[in-house]
Scaffold this active site. Structure first.
Site, PDB file in Angstrom:
ATOM      1  N   SER A 192      53.191  40.866  16.353  1.00 57.39           N
ATOM      2  CA  SER A 192      54.027  41.212  17.513  1.00 57.39           C
ATOM      3  C   SER A 192      53.239  41.297  18.824  1.00 57.39           C
ATOM      4  O   SER A 192      53.739  40.808  19.858  1.00 57.39           O
ATOM      5  CB  SER A 192      54.786  42.506  17.256  1.00 57.39           C
ATOM      6  OG  SER A 192      55.717  42.286  16.227  1.00 57.39           O
ATOM      7  N   THR A 199      58.753  49.181  12.721  1.00 62.11           N
ATOM      8  CA  THR A 199      58.746  48.392  11.491  1.00 62.11           C
ATOM      9  C   THR A 199      58.556  49.285  10.280  1.00 62.11           C
ATOM     10  O   THR A 199      58.577  50.520  10.392  1.00 62.11           O
ATOM     11  CB  THR A 199      57.720  47.232  11.585  1.00 62.11           C
ATOM     12  OG1 THR A 199      57.912  46.387  10.450  1.00 62.11           O
ATOM     13  CG2 THR A 199      56.273  47.706  11.632  1.00 62.11           C
ATOM     14  N   LYS A 241      62.040  52.261   9.855  1.00 55.72           N
ATOM     15  CA  LYS A 241      63.262  51.726  10.475  1.00 55.72           C
ATOM     16  C   LYS A 241      64.488  52.635  10.292  1.00 55.72           C
ATOM     17  O   LYS A 241      65.421  52.581  11.082  1.00 55.72           O
ATOM     18  CB  LYS A 241      63.578  50.340   9.909  1.00 55.72           C
ATOM     19  CG  LYS A 241      62.640  49.254  10.408  1.00 55.72           C
ATOM     20  CD  LYS A 241      63.074  47.898   9.907  1.00 55.72           C
ATOM     21  CE  LYS A 241      62.149  46.820  10.432  1.00 55.72           C
ATOM     22  NZ  LYS A 241      62.598  45.479  10.058  1.00 55.72           N
ATOM     23  N   ASP A 283      66.812  42.209  14.250  1.00 52.94           N
ATOM     24  CA  ASP A 283      66.378  41.325  13.153  1.00 52.94           C
ATOM     25  C   ASP A 283      67.434  40.266  12.788  1.00 52.94           C
ATOM     26  O   ASP A 283      67.126  39.081  12.733  1.00 52.94           O
ATOM     27  CB  ASP A 283      66.050  42.153  11.900  1.00 52.94           C
ATOM     28  CG  ASP A 283      64.725  42.902  12.028  1.00 52.94           C
ATOM     29  OD1 ASP A 283      63.835  42.420  12.766  1.00 52.94           O
ATOM     30  OD2 ASP A 283      64.577  43.954  11.384  1.00 52.94           O
TER      31      ASP A 283
END
Ligand code: ATR
Length: 277
Positions: free
Chosen positions: A17, A63, A67, A103
């Protein structure tokens, strides 16, 4: 304005990321940083969140394994994140933390970017393999985009049954049943971790019975060419790689934070090179 962004999770030292958001900063000419805040799973999460609050971030990604845990610390929740029950993106605005889940939408964006003709065809028959968190996100994003014929096959059919929404006309299948009826589907999406390193020889089902025009997609991207996609390729079917989901979920998150959509040209190939080492 300079954006302070970041990622929480564990373990995240090798996350891609920061690299992706660095590309977005460059491409949009927006100034900012994207930092890693690894929260050891043995540490108190609420303590770590308190520290995070003091950093005055503009937003951050969430992550594994946080979550769902992050939900308790949010002031507001976006509709899709609420449906999914998990958050991967937080916008910090006017002292409030607002949770989103990018997502599923990221996955659908990646698919429609690679295969634009799918957009006009909401009657396509789609099969999701797996009924976990990833599958749930993709399922709701597909529904949101207008796809109605979505079936779910899972090892435990109870979990697939719980996921299937009344608004869709798909079926719940065992993995065996899916394998036998594969020819009925136009798009097959593998949403589990089966086939991920170090078990790259594993395949959730065999693709022998797929139809000629099928698109076979796998969200696993380590390795990029999973055994599942390799089988589809050797049958000369269209394939869709998992790393593009990573790119487009990040694009949507960046948009939530900065109100700017970064250009994605060639990013797919660049990330592919990094992943292939
Ligand atoms: P994620 O959030 O990554 O989707 P998850 O919520 O734990 O992870 O869900 C994992 C999914 O992978 C489930 O659909 C699981 O099937 P079960 O519900 O039957 O457990 C599926 N899965 C994991 N390992 C599998 C395997 N070896 N074969 C088939 N399905 C598997």
């Amino acid at each position: 304005m300079k954006y302070n962004l970041g990622l929480i999770g564990y373990p995240i030292k090798h996350s891609l990321s920061p690299w992706i958001h660095e590309q977005f900063f460059r491409r949009t000419n927006i100034e900012g940083t994207y930092s890693i805040f690894e929260i050891d799973s043995h540490r108190s999460f609420s303590e770590a969140i308190k520290q995070l609050k003091s950093k005055n971030l503009h937003g951050f990604n969430v992550t594994v394994p946080y979550k769902e845990k992050i939900l308790d610390y949010l002031d507001e929740l976006d509709g899709q994140a609420e449906q999914i029950g998990a958050v991967n993106t937080v916008l910090c605005k006017n002292g409030k933390w607002i949770g989103y889940n990018t997502d599923g939408t990221g996955y659908v964006r990646s698919l429609l970017t690679k295969f634009p003709s799918l957009e006009k065809n909401n009657n396509l028959k789609i099969l999701l393999l797996g009924a976990g968190g990833a599958s749930k996100g993709i399922y709701y994003a597909l529904i949101h985009k207008g796809f109605r014929n979505v079936s779910i096959a899972n090892r435990s059919t109870e979990k697939a049954q719980n996921l299937l929404d009344n608004q869709t006309i798909g079926n719940v299948l065992t993995l065996n049943e899916a394998e036998k009826t594969l020819s009925e589907f136009d798009i097959i999406i593998q949403t589990t971790s089966v086939g991920m390193k170090p078990h790259e020889e594993k395949k959730i089902i065999s693709l022998t019975n797929v139809n000629e025009n099928v698109i076979v997609s796998d969200i696993v991207y380590q390795p990029l060419m999973t055994a599942f996609l390799q089988e589809a390729k050797s049958l000369h079917r269209s394939i869709h790689f998992g790393h593009t989901m990573l790119l487009y979920q990040a694009q949507y998150a960046f948009e939530i934070w900065t109100n700017t959509r970064p250009e994605m040209e060639k990013l797919d190939e660049q990330l592919q090179i990094i992943l292939e080492g």
